[in-house]
Write a protein that holds these residues in place. Sequence first.
Motif, PDB file in Angstrom:
ATOM      1  N   ASN A 286      44.439  31.199  27.834  1.00  0.00           N
ATOM      2  CA  ASN A 286      44.506  30.850  29.109  1.00  0.00           C
ATOM      3  C   ASN A 286      45.930  30.736  29.596  1.00  0.00           C
ATOM      4  OD1 ASN A 286      43.382  29.847  31.644  1.00  0.00           O
ATOM      5  ND2 ASN A 286      44.304  27.972  31.079  1.00  0.00           N
ATOM      6  N   LEU A 289      47.220  34.266  30.124  1.00  0.00           N
ATOM      7  CA  LEU A 289      46.926  34.912  31.150  1.00  0.00           C
ATOM      8  C   LEU A 289      47.611  34.050  32.557  1.00  0.00           C
ATOM      9  CD1 LEU A 289      44.935  36.970  32.775  1.00  0.00           C
ATOM     10  CD2 LEU A 289      43.408  34.688  32.762  1.00  0.00           C
ATOM     11  N   PHE A 290      47.959  32.901  32.551  1.00  0.00           N
ATOM     12  CA  PHE A 290      48.239  32.169  33.382  1.00  0.00           C
ATOM     13  C   PHE A 290      49.719  32.635  33.444  1.00  0.00           C
ATOM     14  CE2 PHE A 290      49.969  27.739  34.844  1.00  0.00           C
ATOM     15  CZ  PHE A 290      49.754  27.942  35.819  1.00  0.00           C
ATOM     16  N   ARG A 292      51.053  35.443  32.883  1.00  0.00           N
ATOM     17  CA  ARG A 292      51.246  37.016  33.333  1.00  0.00           C
ATOM     18  C   ARG A 292      50.895  36.792  35.152  1.00  0.00           C
ATOM     19  NH1 ARG A 292      46.131  40.791  33.139  1.00  0.00           N
ATOM     20  NH2 ARG A 292      45.409  39.305  34.591  1.00  0.00           N
ATOM     21  N   ASN A 293      49.796  36.120  35.439  1.00  0.00           N
ATOM     22  CA  ASN A 293      49.635  35.858  36.601  1.00  0.00           C
ATOM     23  C   ASN A 293      50.679  35.322  37.457  1.00  0.00           C
ATOM     24  OD1 ASN A 293      47.009  37.400  36.489  1.00  0.00           O
ATOM     25  ND2 ASN A 293      45.691  35.655  36.632  1.00  0.00           N
ATOM     26  N   LEU A 296      53.198  37.928  38.086  1.00  0.00           N
ATOM     27  CA  LEU A 296      52.746  38.707  39.277  1.00  0.00           C
ATOM     28  C   LEU A 296      52.832  38.040  40.783  1.00  0.00           C
ATOM     29  CD1 LEU A 296      49.364  40.088  37.781  1.00  0.00           C
ATOM     30  CD2 LEU A 296      51.445  41.389  38.371  1.00  0.00           C
ATOM     31  N   ILE A 300      55.360  38.642  44.007  1.00  0.00           N
ATOM     32  CA  ILE A 300      55.061  38.881  45.257  1.00  0.00           C
ATOM     33  C   ILE A 300      55.896  37.976  46.204  1.00  0.00           C
ATOM     34  CG2 ILE A 300      53.187  38.523  47.095  1.00  0.00           C
ATOM     35  CD1 ILE A 300      51.347  39.243  44.630  1.00  0.00           C
TER      36      ILE A 300
ATOM     37  N   GLU B  46      40.909  43.517  40.551  1.00  0.00           N
ATOM     38  CA  GLU B  46      41.850  43.825  39.636  1.00  0.00           C
ATOM     39  C   GLU B  46      42.769  42.476  39.627  1.00  0.00           C
ATOM     40  OE1 GLU B  46      42.199  47.058  38.628  1.00  0.00           O
ATOM     41  OE2 GLU B  46      40.767  47.847  40.002  1.00  0.00           O
ATOM     42  N   SER B  47      43.398  42.274  38.541  1.00  0.00           N
ATOM     43  CA  SER B  47      44.307  41.188  38.197  1.00  0.00           C
ATOM     44  C   SER B  47      45.305  40.998  39.599  1.00  0.00           C
ATOM     45  CB  SER B  47      45.273  41.383  36.903  1.00  0.00           C
ATOM     46  OG  SER B  47      44.255  41.789  35.939  1.00  0.00           O
ATOM     47  N   VAL B  51      45.706  37.754  42.134  1.00  0.00           N
ATOM     48  CA  VAL B  51      46.909  36.933  42.539  1.00  0.00           C
ATOM     49  C   VAL B  51      47.224  37.108  44.119  1.00  0.00           C
ATOM     50  CG1 VAL B  51      49.324  36.973  42.053  1.00  0.00           C
ATOM     51  CG2 VAL B  51      47.899  37.428  40.030  1.00  0.00           C
ATOM     52  N   ASP B  67      46.689  25.735  40.258  1.00  0.00           N
ATOM     53  CA  ASP B  67      47.058  26.826  39.198  1.00  0.00           C
ATOM     54  C   ASP B  67      46.179  27.341  38.412  1.00  0.00           C
ATOM     55  OD1 ASP B  67      49.715  26.613  39.930  1.00  0.00           O
ATOM     56  OD2 ASP B  67      50.357  25.356  38.456  1.00  0.00           O
ATOM     57  N   LEU B  70      44.592  30.945  38.733  1.00  0.00           N
ATOM     58  CA  LEU B  70      45.182  31.995  38.198  1.00  0.00           C
ATOM     59  C   LEU B  70      45.078  32.106  36.640  1.00  0.00           C
ATOM     60  CD1 LEU B  70      48.882  32.090  40.228  1.00  0.00           C
ATOM     61  CD2 LEU B  70      46.808  33.296  40.637  1.00  0.00           C
ATOM     62  N   GLY B  71      44.505  31.081  36.092  1.00  0.00           N
ATOM     63  CA  GLY B  71      44.309  31.029  34.530  1.00  0.00           C
ATOM     64  C   GLY B  71      42.711  31.624  34.424  1.00  0.00           C
ATOM     65  N   GLN B  72      42.364  31.414  33.191  1.00  0.00           N
ATOM     66  CA  GLN B  72      41.131  31.920  32.721  1.00  0.00           C
ATOM     67  C   GLN B  72      39.834  31.065  33.331  1.00  0.00           C
ATOM     68  OE1 GLN B  72      39.536  34.789  31.177  1.00  0.00           O
ATOM     69  NE2 GLN B  72      40.791  34.473  29.323  1.00  0.00           N
ATOM     70  N   ARG B  75      34.668  30.102  32.545  1.00  0.00           N
ATOM     71  CA  ARG B  75      33.743  29.001  32.199  1.00  0.00           C
ATOM     72  C   ARG B  75      33.622  28.152  33.404  1.00  0.00           C
ATOM     73  NH1 ARG B  75      34.098  27.429  26.141  1.00  0.00           N
ATOM     74  NH2 ARG B  75      36.227  27.967  26.161  1.00  0.00           N
TER      75      ARG B  75
END
Lengths: 335, 92
Positions: A286, A289-290, A292-293, A296, A300, B46-47, B51, B67, B70-72, B75
């Motif tokens: 997680n 991924l956090f 990476r996002n 991104l 922006i 898309e990712s 964002v 925040d 922007l994570g997983q 679930r």
Amino acid sequence: MSGSKILPMQYPIITSWQWQANAFAILANYPQTEPWIMNHFIQLQLTSNPGSSYVDFYRTPTFEFCPWLFHQHLQRDTVRYFNKDICAFFVDCINLNNYIYGVFDQAFFVPGHDRLPHDLFIYGYDLERRVFHAADFTFTGKYAFAEVAFEQLEKAYHAIEGDEDWLYSGKGGLSLISFTDSLGYDFNIANVATQLEGFLAGHNSFEKSRELTYRTNPCVFGLEVYDKLIEDVIKIHDQQQEADYRPFHVLCDHKALMLRRIPFLEEHGYLQPDSGILECYRSIENDALFCRNLLLKYMITKQSSIIDKIITNIRKIRKEEGEQIESLLTKLVIV
Amino acid sequence: MSEQDVTGQIIQRIEQKIESSSGSSSEDAAAITPDTLLREVWLRLESIQVVEFVVELETSYELELPDELLGQIDRSSLKVSDLAAMITGEAV
């Protein structure tokens, strides 16, 4: 002869680099390859190239050392000498169960480009519709399957000359890849432990194997990758380096494979179930991924506060992954 | 602005994103309701679109969203209506 043929392809679990995605798209069709996958893709390598960092699994590319893939590599001159009709050659290769991997000028079929030399993976054809089935990132911006007309692919192949054929770090050429089960593979838990120890120590456990690969710029391994990524993020903030989210995408892929590896180890008796490591790795995934996002989002918005969050999260991943790998090493059952 | 209005605007934005996403049809976009789980929305985008969507909402409504978006979130039980509640300040 049949008018069409599509070789087995599944959407791969990892997609950060096309050479990894292509290999996994083949291997996903064959469950017997799982022990080999679980025995590899443990070590991470960050190479400091001018102006950017390249992060990938050690070692790469998979086609060159995977025992389940038969790899034939041909010089373009050789292909040209024997084949006046490149599309007919590709059709014959697919009929012989070969996937085709090479650099093409994709501007001939990807809109919006004057020149786009990029590596394409071809896995099927349809003679009636005169199209090849191919995979790459260029069609949609993420790894995807698409169709390319014979005429466009032919022009795209012949348009590549000299340095534009950068396949395999500049070696160039055309790869034919087929699945083979003639060698097989035995899972080696001691080897997994050695790689995990190397990841913790920031040391490439298989330094000797580097002689089998290519010359590289300076690089770091394992946990040290995170230290270097923090340096990169600071450089991005200071406008000394272009923002690039791809290293973080590789981190996500690395965690996805760790999340698959832990149940594999449990199922095969190499790790006691319910060690708690799986749950902790979900949290690490997680955070990857956090990161990476967030990058991104920074690309922006250019909000400076995002950089601090990314650095905090990279430090968190480094600390927690170090703890989990140490824990894993103490719990592995090595027979 | 009411939570219902914001929910409508969010759904509209999501539909536009899905329709512009490669391989998606207008039927995919039409299935979005206030009760749609955000994790299902994220899967259809898309990712970079996820964002962009979060940034667009933050910019339009002049706020900072959690925040965790922007994570997983595979679930998570957060729904489209919960996102609207975060924006209108009615989130629990």
